[in-house]
Design a protein around this motif. Structure first.
Motif, PDB file in Angstrom:
ATOM      1  N   SER A 106       3.938  -4.811  -2.436  1.00 31.37           N
ATOM      2  CA  SER A 106       4.688  -3.587  -2.168  1.00 31.37           C
ATOM      3  C   SER A 106       4.673  -2.616  -3.342  1.00 31.37           C
ATOM      4  CB  SER A 106       6.130  -3.926  -1.775  1.00 31.37           C
ATOM      5  OG  SER A 106       6.758  -4.703  -2.771  1.00 31.37           O
ATOM      6  N   ASP A 107       4.691  -3.114  -4.592  1.00 27.46           N
ATOM      7  CA  ASP A 107       4.676  -2.195  -5.730  1.00 27.46           C
ATOM      8  C   ASP A 107       3.325  -1.503  -5.865  1.00 27.46           C
ATOM      9  OD1 ASP A 107       3.507  -4.633  -6.378  1.00 27.46           O
ATOM     10  OD2 ASP A 107       4.075  -4.528  -8.487  1.00 27.46           O
ATOM     11  N   VAL A 108       2.241  -2.240  -5.572  1.00 27.85           N
ATOM     12  CA  VAL A 108       0.904  -1.639  -5.592  1.00 27.85           C
ATOM     13  C   VAL A 108       0.789  -0.606  -4.475  1.00 27.85           C
ATOM     14  CG1 VAL A 108      -1.562  -2.091  -5.306  1.00 27.85           C
ATOM     15  CG2 VAL A 108      -0.137  -3.683  -6.617  1.00 27.85           C
ATOM     16  N   LEU A 109       1.293  -0.967  -3.292  1.00 27.26           N
ATOM     17  CA  LEU A 109       1.257  -0.044  -2.160  1.00 27.26           C
ATOM     18  C   LEU A 109       2.021   1.227  -2.478  1.00 27.26           C
ATOM     19  CD1 LEU A 109       0.461   0.434   0.805  1.00 27.26           C
ATOM     20  CD2 LEU A 109       2.601  -0.707   1.455  1.00 27.26           C
ATOM     21  N   ARG A 110       3.175   1.099  -3.117  1.00 28.24           N
ATOM     22  CA  ARG A 110       3.977   2.278  -3.478  1.00 28.24           C
ATOM     23  C   ARG A 110       3.171   3.220  -4.384  1.00 28.24           C
ATOM     24  NH1 ARG A 110       7.695  -0.162  -5.952  1.00 28.24           N
ATOM     25  NH2 ARG A 110       8.857  -0.651  -4.051  1.00 28.24           N
ATOM     26  N   GLY A 111       2.457   2.669  -5.329  1.00 27.16           N
ATOM     27  CA  GLY A 111       1.638   3.500  -6.207  1.00 27.16           C
ATOM     28  C   GLY A 111       0.550   4.231  -5.450  1.00 27.16           C
ATOM     29  N   LEU A 112      -0.075   3.559  -4.487  1.00 26.12           N
ATOM     30  CA  LEU A 112      -1.118   4.198  -3.680  1.00 26.12           C
ATOM     31  C   LEU A 112      -0.546   5.323  -2.812  1.00 26.12           C
ATOM     32  CD1 LEU A 112      -3.093   1.012  -2.527  1.00 26.12           C
ATOM     33  CD2 LEU A 112      -3.836   2.713  -4.218  1.00 26.12           C
ATOM     34  N   VAL A 113       0.635   5.094  -2.266  1.00 21.75           N
ATOM     35  CA  VAL A 113       1.258   6.123  -1.436  1.00 21.75           C
ATOM     36  C   VAL A 113       1.681   7.316  -2.294  1.00 21.75           C
ATOM     37  CG1 VAL A 113       3.152   6.628   0.162  1.00 21.75           C
ATOM     38  CG2 VAL A 113       2.004   4.406   0.260  1.00 21.75           C
ATOM     39  N   ASP A 114       2.211   7.042  -3.486  1.00 19.40           N
ATOM     40  CA  ASP A 114       2.550   8.131  -4.412  1.00 19.40           C
ATOM     41  C   ASP A 114       1.323   8.986  -4.728  1.00 19.40           C
ATOM     42  OD1 ASP A 114       5.246   7.526  -4.623  1.00 19.40           O
ATOM     43  OD2 ASP A 114       5.019   6.324  -6.446  1.00 19.40           O
ATOM     44  N   GLN A 115       0.184   8.335  -4.962  1.00 21.70           N
ATOM     45  CA  GLN A 115      -1.043   9.072  -5.265  1.00 21.70           C
ATOM     46  C   GLN A 115      -1.464   9.949  -4.091  1.00 21.70           C
ATOM     47  OE1 GLN A 115      -4.099   6.322  -6.508  1.00 21.70           O
ATOM     48  NE2 GLN A 115      -2.814   5.429  -8.111  1.00 21.70           N
ATOM     49  N   ALA A 116      -1.326   9.428  -2.873  1.00 20.73           N
ATOM     50  CA  ALA A 116      -1.710  10.212  -1.698  1.00 20.73           C
ATOM     51  C   ALA A 116      -0.815  11.436  -1.542  1.00 20.73           C
ATOM     52  CB  ALA A 116      -1.637   9.334  -0.440  1.00 20.73           C
ATOM     53  N   TRP A 117       0.490  11.264  -1.776  1.00 21.29           N
ATOM     54  CA  TRP A 117       1.393  12.410  -1.698  1.00 21.29           C
ATOM     55  C   TRP A 117       1.081  13.434  -2.792  1.00 21.29           C
ATOM     56  CZ3 TRP A 117       4.500  14.347   1.845  1.00 21.29           C
ATOM     57  CH2 TRP A 117       4.910  13.529   2.888  1.00 21.29           C
ATOM     58  N   GLY A 136      -7.618   4.380   5.237  1.00 20.78           N
ATOM     59  CA  GLY A 136      -7.483   3.127   4.499  1.00 20.78           C
ATOM     60  C   GLY A 136      -6.048   2.823   4.141  1.00 20.78           C
ATOM     61  N   LEU A 137      -5.289   3.862   3.813  1.00 23.97           N
ATOM     62  CA  LEU A 137      -3.893   3.674   3.431  1.00 23.97           C
ATOM     63  C   LEU A 137      -3.063   3.215   4.627  1.00 23.97           C
ATOM     64  CD1 LEU A 137      -2.142   3.921   0.916  1.00 23.97           C
ATOM     65  CD2 LEU A 137      -1.699   6.306   1.530  1.00 23.97           C
ATOM     66  N   LEU A 138      -3.361   3.735   5.799  1.00 22.79           N
ATOM     67  CA  LEU A 138      -2.670   3.269   7.008  1.00 22.79           C
ATOM     68  C   LEU A 138      -2.889   1.772   7.205  1.00 22.79           C
ATOM     69  CD1 LEU A 138      -3.410   6.208   9.469  1.00 22.79           C
ATOM     70  CD2 LEU A 138      -1.137   5.306   8.965  1.00 22.79           C
ATOM     71  N   GLY A 139      -4.151   1.335   7.040  1.00 23.57           N
ATOM     72  CA  GLY A 139      -4.445  -0.087   7.182  1.00 23.57           C
ATOM     73  C   GLY A 139      -3.746  -0.931   6.138  1.00 23.57           C
ATOM     74  N   ASP A 140      -3.768  -0.481   4.877  1.00 17.49           N
ATOM     75  CA  ASP A 140      -3.102  -1.222   3.799  1.00 17.49           C
ATOM     76  C   ASP A 140      -1.609  -1.389   4.084  1.00 17.49           C
ATOM     77  OD1 ASP A 140      -5.413  -1.531   2.308  1.00 17.49           O
ATOM     78  OD2 ASP A 140      -5.049   0.261   1.077  1.00 17.49           O
ATOM     79  N   ALA A 141      -0.956  -0.278   4.486  1.00 21.88           N
ATOM     80  CA  ALA A 141       0.487  -0.316   4.713  1.00 21.88           C
ATOM     81  C   ALA A 141       0.830  -1.169   5.930  1.00 21.88           C
ATOM     82  CB  ALA A 141       1.023   1.104   4.890  1.00 21.88           C
ATOM     83  N   GLN A 142       0.029  -1.081   6.977  1.00 17.47           N
ATOM     84  CA  GLN A 142       0.291  -1.898   8.166  1.00 17.47           C
ATOM     85  C   GLN A 142       0.137  -3.386   7.857  1.00 17.47           C
ATOM     86  OE1 GLN A 142      -2.636  -0.044  10.642  1.00 17.47           O
ATOM     87  NE2 GLN A 142      -1.218   1.476  11.483  1.00 17.47           N
TER      88      GLN A 142
END
Length: 398
Positions: A106-117, A136-142
């Motif tokens: 979840s912490d890695v995912l949060r960083g990826l989502v922050d970068q996308a925003w 790719g981000l949709l797949g990672d988060a799902q």
């Protein structure tokens, strides 16, 4: 040529269905109540295509044939511009399950989502920027939301909601309106599954956008009022920012419905929350803060058909305080809308040009900017020349 009497009868029926008075409809398209009355009574010929499109948008008509009785012309074919990568993003949204791949904590995912925003806010072609990472981000988060457990799963669900918010923004004003609804609905479901009031408040903000766009103003208000009750503005800066954002959503609904007093009461609540956060505060991805409140103040006055007040607010706004190119561009488009309601065509085209320099994608996919460029392209002199240039840049030609 369309029979003026028949056109007028259709216009009146759709206006009454939308619950709009003649002064409100006239104000929303930059004309008078008497002009609307003359159209409805058949004393004026039906207007040209740009104005027909604007009337259809305000009245939530999807095909001009419903208004004119002539051959079919979907309003979306003019107002909705498909991004080159929209089919790829749409396919990712339509997947029944996440594709196989590595699990992101979840912490890695949060960083990826922050970068996308960050890509969304800082690029002048924000749709192109996020389209490269969104599938790719949709797949990672799902995957993370499905495979993690306990608190880690709840955190992943919050990030999944944020990805769906980004997908909703990307898909807005494109040829997949049903996917905008799907993104809003999935984001709300993820936030609710996370049992996170702050995430639910943000999901309500984004869901309210799609309700308002379909003229379901009361549903948007009920959703936002319920969300505001779940967030404690005294519980820290993050909660205060999200509570203030919800108040802005309530204000936008009231202004679209023509309820000035209620709109400004909600805006005042949002502005007071923003002032407590600091003069230069801006939420890192929601962008809530004093500058956002100022920009939405212009939107509210314009929606209330008070262009003079909207222009006054716009003239005192410091758009550089909005740390988002797409938000600055959207604010400039609303300022242009106010000037055009006030017959200030030179100022309107200037502001649309400024918006284009901030974000090509925001202007290209904004229905109002597209119809304004189409309408102004027929004007003589510099306004028409600049509008035609703008139209070429965003893919609209008169």
């Amino acid at each position: 040529m369309t029979d003026p009497a028949t056109f007028g009868a259709r216009l009146r029926a759709y206006r009454e269905r939308a619950g709009k008075t003649r002064p409100v409809l006239g104000g929303l398209v930059g004309r008078s109540a008497e002009w609307v009355k003359a159209l409805e009574n058949g004393r004026l010929l039906p207007p040209r295509l740009p104005m027909l499109i604007r009337l259809a948008e305000v009245l939530d008509i999807s095909d001009l044939a419903d208004l004119t009785g002539d051959q079919s012309l979907p309003v979306a074919s003019v107002t909705r511009a498909g991004h080159p990568d929209v089919d790829t993003v749409a396919a990712a949204m339509q997947r029944a399950a996440a594709p196989a791949g590595d699990l992101k904590q979840s912490d890695v995912l949060r960083g990826l989502v922050d970068q996308a925003w960050s890509l969304w806010h800082r690029s002048s072609v924000e749709r192109s920027a996020v389209a490269a990472v969104l599938p790719g981000l949709l797949g990672d988060a799902q995957r993370s939301a499905r495979r993690l457990d306990g608190q880690a799963r709840r955190a992943a669900l919050v990030e999944l909601a944020r990805v769906y918010h980004l997908a909703q923004l990307y898909l807005a004003h494109q040829p997949y309106p049903e996917l905008v609804w799907l993104a809003a609905d999935r984001a709300m479901r993820a936030a609710q599954d996370a049992d996170d009031p702050s995430a639910i408040a943000v999901a309500a903000w984004y869901y309210a956008h799609v309700y308002r766009s379909s003229n379901q103003i009361d549903l948007a208000e009920h959703l936002l009022v319920d969300a505001a009750a779940m967030v404690d503005p005294a519980a820290g800066r993050e909660q205060l920012a999200r509570w203030g954002q919800v108040q802005l959503g309530i204000a936008l609904g009231h202004s679209k419905a023509g309820r000035a007093g209620q709109a400004w009461r909600a805006w005042d609540a949002a502005e007071q929350a923003a002032s407590r956060l600091g003069d230069r505060y801006a939420h890192p991805w929601l962008m809530f803060g004093p500058a956002a409140c100022t920009a939405y103040g212009v939107t509210i006055e314009t929606d209330l058909c008070r262009p003079g007040e909207a222009i006054r607010r716009a003239d005192t706004a410091d758009y550089s305080l909005l740390p988002s190119r797409t938000r600055r561009a959207a604010a400039l488009i609303d300022a242009a809308r106010a000037h055009l309601l006030d017959r200030g065509e030179v100022a309107a085209i200037h502001l649309l040009g400024r918006a284009l320099r901030e974000s090509v994608d925001t202007v290209r996919h904004n229905p109002y900017a597209r119809t304004a460029a189409l309408e102004l392209s027929s004007r003589p002199g510099t306004v028409g020349e600049d509008a035609r240039e703008l139209g070429l840049a965003i893919g609209v030609q008169g």
